[in-house]
Design a protein around this motif. Sequence first.
Motif, PDB file in Angstrom:
ATOM      1  N   UNK A 276       0.831  -1.200   0.000  1.00  0.00           N
ATOM      2  CA  UNK A 276       0.000   0.000   0.000  1.00  0.00           C
ATOM      3  C   UNK A 276       0.869   1.256   0.000  1.00  0.00           C
ATOM      4  N   UNK A 277       0.301   2.355  -0.486  1.00  0.00           N
ATOM      5  CA  UNK A 277       1.033   3.616  -0.574  1.00  0.00           C
ATOM      6  C   UNK A 277       1.184   4.237   0.808  1.00  0.00           C
ATOM      7  N   UNK A 278       2.362   4.753   1.089  1.00  0.00           N
ATOM      8  CA  UNK A 278       2.637   5.513   2.297  1.00  0.00           C
ATOM      9  C   UNK A 278       3.256   6.834   1.870  1.00  0.00           C
ATOM     10  N   UNK A 279       2.702   7.928   2.352  1.00  0.00           N
ATOM     11  CA  UNK A 279       3.131   9.253   1.938  1.00  0.00           C
ATOM     12  C   UNK A 279       4.634   9.441   2.108  1.00  0.00           C
ATOM     13  N   UNK A 280       5.280   9.922   1.050  1.00  0.00           N
ATOM     14  CA  UNK A 280       6.697  10.229   1.093  1.00  0.00           C
ATOM     15  C   UNK A 280       7.610   9.069   0.815  1.00  0.00           C
ATOM     16  N   UNK A 281       7.058   7.868   0.595  1.00  0.00           N
ATOM     17  CA  UNK A 281       7.890   6.693   0.349  1.00  0.00           C
ATOM     18  C   UNK A 281       7.617   6.110  -1.021  1.00  0.00           C
ATOM     19  N   UNK A 282       8.631   5.512  -1.645  1.00  0.00           N
ATOM     20  CA  UNK A 282       8.397   4.815  -2.909  1.00  0.00           C
ATOM     21  C   UNK A 282       7.557   3.570  -2.677  1.00  0.00           C
ATOM     22  N   UNK A 283       6.919   3.084  -3.719  1.00  0.00           N
ATOM     23  CA  UNK A 283       6.114   1.864  -3.612  1.00  0.00           C
ATOM     24  C   UNK A 283       7.015   0.670  -3.307  1.00  0.00           C
ATOM     25  N   UNK A 284       6.556  -0.198  -2.451  1.00  0.00           N
ATOM     26  CA  UNK A 284       7.275  -1.425  -2.142  1.00  0.00           C
ATOM     27  C   UNK A 284       7.215  -2.357  -3.344  1.00  0.00           C
ATOM     28  N   UNK A 285       8.355  -2.631  -3.934  1.00  0.00           N
ATOM     29  CA  UNK A 285       8.412  -3.482  -5.127  1.00  0.00           C
ATOM     30  C   UNK A 285       8.473  -4.970  -4.792  1.00  0.00           C
ATOM     31  N   UNK A 286       8.600  -5.290  -3.515  1.00  0.00           N
ATOM     32  CA  UNK A 286       8.607  -6.694  -3.087  1.00  0.00           C
ATOM     33  C   UNK A 286       7.584  -6.875  -1.961  1.00  0.00           C
ATOM     34  N   UNK A 287       6.291  -6.736  -2.278  1.00  0.00           N
ATOM     35  CA  UNK A 287       5.270  -6.818  -1.221  1.00  0.00           C
ATOM     36  C   UNK A 287       5.266  -8.171  -0.525  1.00  0.00           C
ATOM     37  N   UNK A 288       4.985  -8.118   0.761  1.00  0.00           N
ATOM     38  CA  UNK A 288       5.017  -9.322   1.595  1.00  0.00           C
ATOM     39  C   UNK A 288       3.678 -10.041   1.579  1.00  0.00           C
ATOM     40  N   UNK A 289       3.727 -11.362   1.551  1.00  0.00           N
ATOM     41  CA  UNK A 289       2.534 -12.187   1.728  1.00  0.00           C
ATOM     42  C   UNK A 289       2.329 -12.536   3.198  1.00  0.00           C
ATOM     43  N   UNK A 290       3.384 -12.414   4.005  1.00  0.00           N
ATOM     44  CA  UNK A 290       3.306 -12.684   5.438  1.00  0.00           C
ATOM     45  C   UNK A 290       3.954 -11.507   6.167  1.00  0.00           C
ATOM     46  N   UNK A 291       3.297 -11.026   7.218  1.00  0.00           N
ATOM     47  CA  UNK A 291       3.831  -9.928   8.024  1.00  0.00           C
ATOM     48  C   UNK A 291       3.960 -10.414   9.455  1.00  0.00           C
ATOM     49  N   UNK A 292       5.186 -10.408   9.982  1.00  0.00           N
ATOM     50  CA  UNK A 292       5.477 -10.882  11.337  1.00  0.00           C
ATOM     51  C   UNK A 292       5.590  -9.707  12.296  1.00  0.00           C
ATOM     52  N   UNK A 293       4.786  -9.753  13.357  1.00  0.00           N
ATOM     53  CA  UNK A 293       4.782  -8.704  14.382  1.00  0.00           C
ATOM     54  C   UNK A 293       5.074  -9.329  15.741  1.00  0.00           C
ATOM     55  N   UNK A 294       6.340  -9.424  16.099  1.00  0.00           N
ATOM     56  CA  UNK A 294       6.742  -9.913  17.419  1.00  0.00           C
ATOM     57  C   UNK A 294       6.841  -8.719  18.363  1.00  0.00           C
ATOM     58  N   UNK A 295       5.723  -8.044  18.548  1.00  0.00           N
ATOM     59  CA  UNK A 295       5.680  -6.811  19.325  1.00  0.00           C
ATOM     60  C   UNK A 295       4.264  -6.590  19.822  1.00  0.00           C
ATOM     61  N   UNK A 296       4.079  -5.630  20.683  1.00  0.00           N
ATOM     62  CA  UNK A 296       2.750  -5.328  21.165  1.00  0.00           C
ATOM     63  C   UNK A 296       2.762  -4.443  22.384  1.00  0.00           C
ATOM     64  N   UNK A 297       1.598  -4.177  22.927  1.00  0.00           N
ATOM     65  CA  UNK A 297       1.471  -3.345  24.110  1.00  0.00           C
ATOM     66  C   UNK A 297       0.165  -3.608  24.832  1.00  0.00           C
TER      67      UNK A 297
END
Length: 461
Positions: A276-297
């Motif tokens: 997805x587009x994020x303001x000020x950044x180039x498009x991700x040319x290698x989009x992820x099929x899996x997103x790992x979030x070893x974080x939280x609150x």
Amino acid sequence: MHQLPRLFTALALASLVGAALARPVNDHLVPGDEPAPTDRLIIKYRSGVQPFTTARGEAAIRVASNRQGVNMRHLRAMSSGAQVMQLNRRLNAQEAEAMVQSLRAGDPDIEYAEPDHLLQPLMTPSDSYYSYQWSLFDATAGIRAPAAWDKASGAGIVVAVIDTGVRKHADLTANLLAGRDFISTTFISNDGDGRDADATDPGDYVTAGYCSTGSAAANSSWHGTHVAGIVAAATNNKAGVAGVAWGAKVLPLRALGRCGGYTSDISDAISWAAGNAVSGLPTNTTPARVINLSLGGTAACSKTSQTAINAARAKGAVVIVAAGNEKADASTSSPANCTGVISVAATGKTGGRASYSNYGSTVTLAAPGGDGGSSGILSTWNAGTTTPGADAYAYMSGTSMATPVVSGVAALMLSANPKLTPDQVATLLKSSARAFPASCSGCGAGIVNAEAAVAAAIAAK
């Protein structure tokens, strides 16, 4: 049996399990405590305007700011259209909640307003060291990876690791993509600048009192390097460790640094990871099929996090999140309590729930996370205590380690059947999980079973 040079075990229970679920920065938090102070808010306007552009909106901001005795300025827009607002001092949880309530009451154009919480890494908490990687093959507590590797390696799949960044470890670099740094403030980044194209981890060590009054000193964690190695360390290279999805590529996205990472930065990383587009950044040319979030609150799922997760899932990305290390109900841990994520609890070498792992109805399934010392999960690491040192390997324990195990299995499934949707991956992971060999109440559908999950993915073609 090979000896393990530069193998560190001293990081076990006291520093890793005890660190708890990626809490907002407060070293004295216990399960159920409120989030720590924050100096940012996130505001989403229904009309899409920016702050201070309408008289009513400006008045609402002025009144809310005066009530809390702060100054507020516009920092930046997010990919979702929400606006990140910077305060000149930190507000505690009650002050921040009072401020957002005042904003909502004063301006009906506000769709939502919420604190921009700081999150932290979830740590407790033919390859030379393959025999030490019980989580991959142990008959009681392992994930049955070798049988899965006969069918899939993860080739063609990108796994985004949103974490502290990575070191270019010799056992990892072959599977690393360039990545990006999403940290927007030098207070956290420790690399002298804000967002850039370098996801290298410079270290996240802190001195006493750096993060907040009374906060403890801490050595660098090299957390992202350890997580990335669990997913996709180079394999069959006669060195080091094996990755769960050794044919996959890791996209390192640095969103955690000293004192943790802001929800706004993490959410932008989630969106960008999926393409997805994020303001000020180039498009991700290698989009992820899996997103790992070893974080939280410790918080409810924020609208900011949920919006980013929804956007990533709409692009076909599977979002996998650590349930947390507070031995509490995972419903209190965000983003593990967000809708549409796969929430992962941790098991130890008995196959039962690890002593620190969160649990509850929001948990999807469990995976090996270890339970301290050599019963932890062995992966790539760095020997530096503050700034980077030599390549190393270390045991770490936590739901942070269980999560990339599941992310690796998801990558194996998608390499076997790329047409699977995020919901299908979740369903197949649950239906193929095996029964717990020891007590694991509230740990979801079972222990992730790589062999059965890949077979189910192939059968779904």
